[in-house]
Design an enzyme around this catalytic site. Structure first.
Site, short mmCIF file in Angstrom:
data_model
loop_
_atom_site.label_atom_id
_atom_site.label_comp_id
_atom_site.label_asym_id
_atom_site.label_seq_id
_atom_site.Cartn_x
_atom_site.Cartn_y
_atom_site.Cartn_z
N ARG A 178 7.83 5.88 -15.84
CA ARG A 178 6.78 6.39 -14.96
C ARG A 178 7.38 6.86 -13.64
O ARG A 178 6.98 7.89 -13.10
CB ARG A 178 5.72 5.31 -14.71
N CYS A 236 3.43 0.40 -6.48
CA CYS A 236 3.41 0.41 -7.95
C CYS A 236 2.38 1.44 -8.37
O CYS A 236 2.30 2.52 -7.78
CB CYS A 236 3.10 -0.98 -8.48
#
Length: 281
Positions: A178, A236
């Protein structure tokens, strides 16, 4: 007097629960995109533990602030008082074992000024593995008297996170794919904040979800330029696994600020720059 660690083992918790000042237990089991965990709590939880829902009680409504923005302090305080949290009584939070949700609860209570909150290392799985009993059914505690005073832990907004990446250390706690922008299953665009370094929080724990020793964590973060006294930030996807990374840094003796909106907030504005590919060399 030696300061308490931010985490404790199942055996240490069992001793404390029979001691003169047993902690309040909060069960914050949660799965990203998964089913509500209240039925699992009702089926079996640590004796006396109170269930707290991450999506509705440990976050504000999703929207402009991201998928799990900081909750309104008054609403958060009310939820914690319903859960029995006192102004200075010890609190131990746990989840199913991954540690992300428990870290989110730990971070929020610390941010809101609670002086004594810790995470059960390894969660419910560690408790049962150590022979701890579980009980079924709802626990309704006496009302607590905790009143938040936000600001005890540092929070970054988007501009501050970008500056931290340029002038300090900004760690991206998501999975490497990611960060690199190879996949993005949730947010509008893949990639990372320019200058941020990939540091998946999954690498802070062993196969059982328990934190690596403090020395190993210090070495890991030190290799990324994060050390005690350095300006360190973490983000995050939406401020949940990032809280787990802040907890890992705390175990290592390194303070860090959290970009609470994280990538879900950053990527919502198409004018913000996005980097892809591996860490800068």
């Amino acid at each position: 007097m030696t300061a308490k660690s931010a985490i404790l083992s199942a055996t240490a918790l069992r001793d404390e629960l029979t001691g003169p000042r047993p902690p309040l237990l909060l069960d914050v089991r949660w799965q990203l995109g998964g089913p509500d965990q209240r039925p699992a709590y009702l089926a079996g939880h640590l004796p006396g533990a109170v269930y707290v829902d991450l999506d509705s009680e440990l976050a504000g409504p999703p929207g402009a602030g991201g998928r799990h923005p900081l909750p309104d302090p008054e609403a958060f305080g009310a939820a914690m008082r319903r859960a029995g949290v006192g102004a200075d009584g010890p609190v131990v939070v746990y989840d199913g074992g991954q540690g992300w949700a428990a870290a989110r609860a730990w971070w929020l209570l610390r941010w809101a000024g609670h002086p004594d909150v810790r995470v059960l290392d390894g969660g419910l799985a560690a408790w049962t593995a150590a022979g701890g009993e579980v009980t079924a059914g709802q626990v309704t505690p006496a009302e607590g008297d905790f009143k938040p005073t936000p600001g005890a832990l540092g929070v970054l907004d988007a501009d501050a996170a970008a500056l931290r990446a340029r002038e300090g250390v900004l760690l991206d706690a998501r999975a490497g794919e990611r960060y690199r922008g190879e996949v993005e299953p949730i947010d509008p665009v893949g990639g990372h904040i320019p200058g941020a370094l990939s540091a998946p929080t999954t690498e802070n724990v062993d196969a059982d979800g328990r934190f690596l020793p403090a020395e190993a964590l210090r070495a890991r973060f030190g290799a990324l330029g994060a050390s005690a006294g350095a300006p360190v930030g973490v983000y995050c996807g939406s401020g949940v696994s990032g809280a787990h990374e802040v907890l890992a840094l705390e175990v290592a003796g390194i303070g860090a600020d959290l970009y609470a909106g994280s990538w879900s907030h950053w990527s919502s504005d198409p004018s913000r720059p996005v980097a892809t590919g591996p860490d800068p060399q």
